[in-house]
Design an enzyme around this catalytic site. Structure first.
Site, PDB file in Angstrom:
ATOM      1  N   GLY A 257       3.718  19.127   2.272  1.00 24.90           N
ATOM      2  CA  GLY A 257       3.111  20.204   1.747  1.00 24.90           C
ATOM      3  C   GLY A 257       3.450  21.455   2.093  1.00 24.90           C
ATOM      4  O   GLY A 257       4.626  21.845   2.853  1.00 24.90           O
ATOM      5  N   GLY A 258       2.251  22.333   2.165  1.00 21.26           N
ATOM      6  CA  GLY A 258       2.353  23.668   2.860  1.00 21.26           C
ATOM      7  C   GLY A 258       2.755  23.711   4.262  1.00 21.26           C
ATOM      8  O   GLY A 258       3.286  24.847   4.786  1.00 21.26           O
TER       9      GLY A 258
ATOM     10  N   GLY B 282      38.551  38.193   1.613  1.00 26.35           N
ATOM     11  CA  GLY B 282      37.222  38.363   2.039  1.00 26.35           C
ATOM     12  C   GLY B 282      36.448  37.633   3.081  1.00 26.35           C
ATOM     13  O   GLY B 282      35.691  37.711   3.874  1.00 26.35           O
ATOM     14  N   ALA B 283      37.120  36.295   3.079  1.00 22.46           N
ATOM     15  CA  ALA B 283      36.656  35.388   4.215  1.00 22.46           C
ATOM     16  C   ALA B 283      37.017  35.902   5.606  1.00 22.46           C
ATOM     17  O   ALA B 283      36.299  35.666   6.590  1.00 22.46           O
ATOM     18  CB  ALA B 283      37.179  34.008   3.907  1.00 22.46           C
TER      19      ALA B 283
END
Lengths: 516, 56
Positions: A173-174, A406-407
């Site tokens: 959970g949280g 771009g890489a």
């Protein structure tokens, strides 16, 4: 007076024994039977021998709803304190599953927050050992508020002190959000689970039937979700892993890592044998790293997730550095969503804690395809660029082989602020590979000729001769020196020594807005 | 009165009440109890364990 002293000391000892007894012998035996240590045993394993000092051992729950006044135990299900790790102060919390399933209530959270506040105030690492059934339902909103207090402190401390989460039981959970905000998560194969929603609720809401391990076990989070960075077989080896990690890290963002002399290694004369000149052939970049890093010093982070990029800590002449390297053995070393996330997070951690970064480049592209595009490779890839550009620590790159498009930019290129860029003679620094480039810029000439295949081959040869080398980049100043692979360690050491006193600041701002 | 004296007095009283030689009384801290518990767990499960140190 004497008698009162003795009576009060006896009462103190009785309370201490009650605190040390935790949930009782039966529950401790059950913990051990499950292959798990108790909360205090974990603290003893984490800290240097005889240095752990427990604080707030008598804090207990104040709630009386639902019979809590009869169920409460001293310590309220968590052990907190401080000690030394490699002779340096650290703070920790260790949830005690033998008391109320380690559930978190108001007092439990208060103890953890006290320890976190002390860690931040004393600029020392904080380690949280998680083993808890979750929020203490009897305490209602006070439990949730306790979690919020912890998450707030994790966030404020982020980038100031190293924060490490060790999952040695359930974390559901949280509760998962504290580990998620921490810098590193360790999990144990034999007992760790993390999930926001457990198998029972998953089944009731979606109908899916899945085990706890398959939903959120160590294997899932280390290889699939990328939530965890380190996995070990059990509690003891996990805590030893934490000790090993902390040996590479400074105490805080104003400190520097320990210098730990080791055996210098220079097998760079073998690099030309390890790395195939044919850019289509793969190799394991970890062999490259181990050829120049101090012996046995490479500590890989998140080895099972996004294997197309390798990140980790190593030492050169005893000094820690962070390494980011394309892994040609997997997906040809291309950058995809997961690799971009993994790389960016590691780069930013190094920058937070003054750890210089070495980048080893052999990257053909960002991975193409609709799956990547529809899942946001644009914004995920941008994280790498942002992280490198923002980092003010010394940054050195070695372009080993391919560096396309771009890489190439994303892998700590000169334009992103690399201090020194080296390239090997076989490096190919270009917009794209020869075949792809010729298909675009040579299309007219190929279509116009009687022998397109021959024309294409001729144009590819021309393109290779002109662009597929490091010298155009060197002539234009994007590469500082083209080096023989055998010179790699010597050059890297020299560069980082030169950059030791690098002092660079960013424009004044609250913080940047990295694409998320 | 410092910590050592307080503990010494307590040990003396316990020895008198239990009718044992005060030299036989061992003062064990809760911290030491945890350390012993860890060592007992390691020994009883035959675990090969060495705490990671810098020289490793």
């Amino acid at each position: 007076m004497q008698e009162k002293w003795l009576n009060d000391i006896a009462a103190l000892n009785k309370r201490r024994e009650a605190a040390a007894a935790a949930g009782g012998t039966a529950r401790i035996d059950k913990q051990h039977a499950a292959g798990k240590l108790t909360a205090r045993e974990r603290m003893e394993a984490l800290f240097d021998d005889d240095t752990f000092v427990e604080i707030n051992d008598m804090i207990s729950a104040r709630s009386t709803d639902f019979g809590m006044d009869k169920k409460k135990k001293p310590g309220d299900g968590v052990v907190t304190g401080y000690g030394k790790i490699h002779g340096r102060t650290a703070f920790a919390s260790s949830q005690d599953f033998t008391i109320g399933g380690g559930s978190l209530g108001e007092a439990h959270a208060q103890k953890i927050c006290r320890a976190m506040d002390l860690a931040l105030a004393n600029k020392a690492p904080f380690i949280s050992i998680n083993d808890s059934g979750g929020a203490r339902i009897e305490e209602g909103i006070d439990s949730l508020s306790g979690y919020a207090d912890i998450f707030y402190r994790n966030t404020i401390s982020s980038g100031v002190i190293p924060q490490i989460s060790v999952i040695l039981g359930p974390c559901a959970g949280g509760a998962c959000y504290s580990p998620a905000i921490c810098d590193y998560i360790f999990m144990a194969e034999n007992n760790s689970q993390m999930y926001i929603t457990g198998p029972a609720v998953v089944k009731s809401v979606t109908g899916e039937v899945i085990s706890a391990a398959d939903l959120g076990g160590a294997a899932v989070h280390s290889a699939v979700s990328g939530v965890a960075q380190f996995v070990y077989p059990d509690d003891l080896s996990c805590l030893n892993g934490v000790r090993r990690l902390l040996a590479y890290l400074p105490q805080n963002n104003e400190d520097h890592s320990l210098i730990i002399p080791g055996k210098a290694v220079d097998r760079c004369s073998t690099l030309a044998d390890i790395v195939p000149a044919d850019p289509k052939k793969g190799y394991d970049v970890r062999e490259i790293i181990n050829s120049f890093a101090d012996e046995n010093s490479f500590f890989e982070v998140q080895p099972d997730f996004a294997r197309n990029i390798v990140v980790g800590f190593a030492r050169l002449n005893g000094k820690t550095l962070g390494i980011v390297a394309n892994q040609a053995a997997f997906m040809a070393g291309s950058l995809d969503i997961n690799a971009s996330d993994k790389g960016a997070r590691f780069i930013r951690f190094c920058d937070c804690f003054n750890i210089p970064i070495l980048t080893l480049v052999d990257v053909p592209a960002f991975l193409p395809g609709s799956q990547q595009e529809h899942n946001g490779i644009i914004r995920h890839g941008a994280k790498m660029l942002f992280a490198y550009a923002e980092a003010v620590v010394p940054k050195v790159s070695v372009i080993m082989r391919k560096a396309y498009g771009g890489a190439y930019i994303a892998m700590n290129s000169k334009g992103l602020g690399a201090d020194i860029v080296y390239a090997w003679p076989i490096a190919e620094i270009a917009v794209m590979g020869a075949a792809g480039a010729v298909a675009i810029i040579g299309k007219s000439a190929i279509d116009a000729t009687e022998d397109p295949a021959a024309k294409k081959a001729e144009l590819i040869r021309e393109y290779n001769d002109k662009f597929m080398n490091p010298y155009v980049a060197a002539e234009h100043g994007y590469v500082d020196e083209v080096i023989h692979p055998a010179e790699t360690r010597e050059r890297i050491v020299s560069a980082f020594e030169m950059l030791e006193n690098k002092a660079k600041t960013l424009p004044n701002k609250k913080h940047g807005n990295i694409p998320l | 009165m410092d910590k050592k004296n307080i503990i010494a007095i307590a040990a003396a009283v316990i020895a008198e009440e239990e009718n044992i030689d005060v030299q036989e009384i061992r003062i064990i801290s809760c911290h030491a109890l945890s350390a012993d518990s860890l060592q007992n767990y390691i020994a009883s499960h035959g675990i090969e364990y060495k705490k990671y140190q810098l020289e490793d």
